[in-house]
Design a protein around this motif. Structure first.
Motif, PDB file in Angstrom:
ATOM      1  N   GLU A 157       0.849  -1.181   0.000  1.00 40.68           N
ATOM      2  CA  GLU A 157       0.000   0.000   0.000  1.00 40.68           C
ATOM      3  C   GLU A 157       0.888   1.235   0.000  1.00 40.68           C
ATOM      4  O   GLU A 157       1.727   1.416   0.880  1.00 40.68           O
ATOM      5  CB  GLU A 157      -0.921   0.013   1.220  1.00 40.68           C
TER       6      GLU A 157
ATOM      7  N   ASP B 213      -3.390  -1.552  -8.764  1.00 36.30           N
ATOM      8  CA  ASP B 213      -4.803  -1.898  -8.659  1.00 36.30           C
ATOM      9  C   ASP B 213      -5.617  -1.089  -9.674  1.00 36.30           C
ATOM     10  O   ASP B 213      -5.387   0.109  -9.869  1.00 36.30           O
ATOM     11  CB  ASP B 213      -5.289  -1.585  -7.237  1.00 36.30           C
ATOM     12  N   ASP B 214      -6.584  -1.759 -10.313  1.00 40.20           N
ATOM     13  CA  ASP B 214      -7.421  -1.075 -11.301  1.00 40.20           C
ATOM     14  C   ASP B 214      -8.274   0.028 -10.685  1.00 40.20           C
ATOM     15  O   ASP B 214      -8.815   0.879 -11.399  1.00 40.20           O
ATOM     16  CB  ASP B 214      -8.331  -2.079 -12.012  1.00 40.20           C
ATOM     17  N   ASP B 215      -8.414   0.017  -9.356  1.00 43.00           N
ATOM     18  CA  ASP B 215      -9.170   1.074  -8.694  1.00 43.00           C
ATOM     19  C   ASP B 215      -8.380   2.367  -8.559  1.00 43.00           C
ATOM     20  O   ASP B 215      -8.915   3.380  -8.098  1.00 43.00           O
ATOM     21  CB  ASP B 215      -9.614   0.614  -7.301  1.00 43.00           C
ATOM     22  N   THR B 216      -7.111   2.370  -8.971  1.00 43.59           N
ATOM     23  CA  THR B 216      -6.327   3.594  -8.938  1.00 43.59           C
ATOM     24  C   THR B 216      -6.988   4.648  -9.823  1.00 43.59           C
ATOM     25  O   THR B 216      -7.309   4.362 -10.980  1.00 43.59           O
ATOM     26  CB  THR B 216      -4.890   3.322  -9.444  1.00 43.59           C
ATOM     27  N   PRO B 217      -7.221   5.866  -9.303  1.00 41.24           N
ATOM     28  CA  PRO B 217      -7.873   6.889 -10.139  1.00 41.24           C
ATOM     29  C   PRO B 217      -7.095   7.165 -11.420  1.00 41.24           C
ATOM     30  O   PRO B 217      -5.860   7.185 -11.419  1.00 41.24           O
ATOM     31  CB  PRO B 217      -7.894   8.117  -9.222  1.00 41.24           C
TER      32      PRO B 217
ATOM     33  N   GLY C 291      -4.152   3.455 -13.094  1.00 38.02           N
ATOM     34  CA  GLY C 291      -3.861   2.099 -12.672  1.00 38.02           C
ATOM     35  C   GLY C 291      -3.400   1.218 -13.812  1.00 38.02           C
ATOM     36  O   GLY C 291      -3.089   1.682 -14.904  1.00 38.02           O
TER      37      GLY C 291
ATOM     38  N   THR D  73      -2.537  10.817  -5.522  1.00 35.67           N
ATOM     39  CA  THR D  73      -3.945  10.833  -5.921  1.00 35.67           C
ATOM     40  C   THR D  73      -4.577  12.169  -5.548  1.00 35.67           C
ATOM     41  O   THR D  73      -4.170  12.816  -4.575  1.00 35.67           O
ATOM     42  CB  THR D  73      -4.713   9.690  -5.243  1.00 35.67           C
TER      43      THR D  73
ATOM     44  N   ARG E 100      -5.968   9.439  -1.333  1.00 39.64           N
ATOM     45  CA  ARG E 100      -6.190   8.035  -0.957  1.00 39.64           C
ATOM     46  C   ARG E 100      -4.955   7.211  -1.312  1.00 39.64           C
ATOM     47  O   ARG E 100      -4.234   7.535  -2.270  1.00 39.64           O
ATOM     48  CB  ARG E 100      -7.417   7.485  -1.663  1.00 39.64           C
TER      49      ARG E 100
ATOM     50  N   VAL F 185      -2.675   4.014  -2.788  1.00 38.32           N
ATOM     51  CA  VAL F 185      -2.714   3.203  -4.002  1.00 38.32           C
ATOM     52  C   VAL F 185      -2.098   1.849  -3.694  1.00 38.32           C
ATOM     53  O   VAL F 185      -1.089   1.766  -2.979  1.00 38.32           O
ATOM     54  CB  VAL F 185      -1.948   3.895  -5.149  1.00 38.32           C
ATOM     55  N   ARG F 186      -2.683   0.791  -4.234  1.00 34.28           N
ATOM     56  CA  ARG F 186      -2.174  -0.555  -3.950  1.00 34.28           C
ATOM     57  C   ARG F 186      -1.373  -1.073  -5.147  1.00 34.28           C
ATOM     58  O   ARG F 186      -1.863  -1.099  -6.281  1.00 34.28           O
ATOM     59  CB  ARG F 186      -3.309  -1.517  -3.618  1.00 34.28           C
TER      60      ARG F 186
END
Length: 313
Positions: free
Chosen positions: A202, A234-238, A268, A293, A297, A299-300
């Motif tokens: 993380e 991670d695909d959730d990265t903005p 991502g 970000t 938040r 980022v993974r």
């Protein structure tokens, strides 16, 4: 399509079935600017929009990826002309700056392929006089064979082509014995870095984080290297997140850092960072990452690999 009987068949699909037919009239030699064997090149071509007909490693390992009567995309306007003629291409392992000569094993295979093309497809035994002229050549011989101009396969190999490879093709095709060439001084074959780490990390927004692959040290000097780091976020990265990676040198205890300038990408998914440089004695090469970000938040980081050739100095 035609397959060379002494090359290992590693057929590329869907290119082998979907690309148009050609009537081969030329044989064009390339340097890969990577010390890969024929199998490793096949794996690369599977993810690339380009490909050659043949691949040749330092040890003489020869593979064919597309039949010689099907278009391959390594030669720009020579790939396939309006009249249906086209060039057969071969990529050959080299150092990353394509400055080293071909090995004896590579020269032998280049001659064998050249003779086979003459006998099977009727290529005339001459160096191509123009970009459209049937015969034999190397990638930088004619401007129409490269979209932006090229010095490939490098001056050492151009000399070998003119003095050793092409005369060897002619002599063997005519059943003669070519004069024994003076062996060139060969650069050492590089070692390969190939490390990975799949432990999630993380990353706090806006903070540089040193990454470990097998461990935190990629190389210890003195050495010369060409290193590629591939990261999967991670695909959730903005999508608007800024992702920066940079290589840096430390002393052998991890102190006194000297950093290369960061390379920036966004969002991502997968990202790559490369570095070609020398690592001095008593210094170590490492890599660090920063993701920033808009809403701070974290980022993974899901996976990371580091690979590439290196040579002792």
């Amino acid at each position: 399509m035609a397959w060379c009987p002494f090359a290992k068949k590693l057929e590329l699909q869907p290119e082998s079935d979907q690309q148009p037919a050609i009537r081969p009239t030329q044989f064009i030699l390339h340097s890969l600017a990577a010390p890969w064997n024929a199998r490793r090149l096949y794996e690369y071509w599977k993810t690339s929009s380009l490909e050659s007909h043949f691949g040749l490693g330092y040890e003489g390992d020869l593979a064919q990826y597309i039949g010689t009567e099907t278009r391959a995309d390594a030669n720009y306007r020579a790939n396939r002309r309006p009249d249906g003629t086209g060039a057969v291409s071969i990529e050959t392992a080299s150092n990353t700056k394509h400055t080293d000569p071909w090995t004896k094993a590579q020269i032998e295979q280049l001659i064998k392929v050249g003779v086979w093309l003459h006998r099977h497809h009727g290529l005339p035994l001459r160096i191509c006089r123009t970009a459209d002229d049937p015969g034999y050549g190397y990638h930088g011989l004619h401007r129409a064979w490269s979209s932006s101009g090229t010095s490939c396969p490098g001056q050492a190999r151009i000399d070998q082509f003119r003095k050793v490879v092409f005369p060897g093709i002619v002599a063997r095709a005519k059943g003669q014995t070519a004069p024994a060439p003076v062996p060139p001084k060969e650069e050492p074959v590089p070692s390969m870095l190939n490390e990975a780490n799949a432990i999630d990390v993380e990353l706090a927004s806006g903070q540089w984080t040193g990454l470990a692959f097998r461990d935190a040290v990629l190389h210890t000097g003195p050495c010369r290297h060409h290193t590629l780091v591939h990261l999967l976020l991670d695909d959730d990265t903005p999508a608007e997140a800024t992702v920066e990676g940079r290589f840096y040198l430390t002393d052998t205890k991890g102190g006194n850092p000297a950093r290369y300038l960061p390379i920036r990408v966004h969002g991502g998914g997968g990202h790559q960072f490369t570095c070609t440089a020398d690592v001095p004695a008593d210094r170590q090469l490492r890599f660090e990452l920063r993701a920033t970000t808009p809403d701070d938040r974290p980022v993974r980081l899901l996976h990371r690999t580091a690979y590439g050739p290196y040579w002792p100095l």
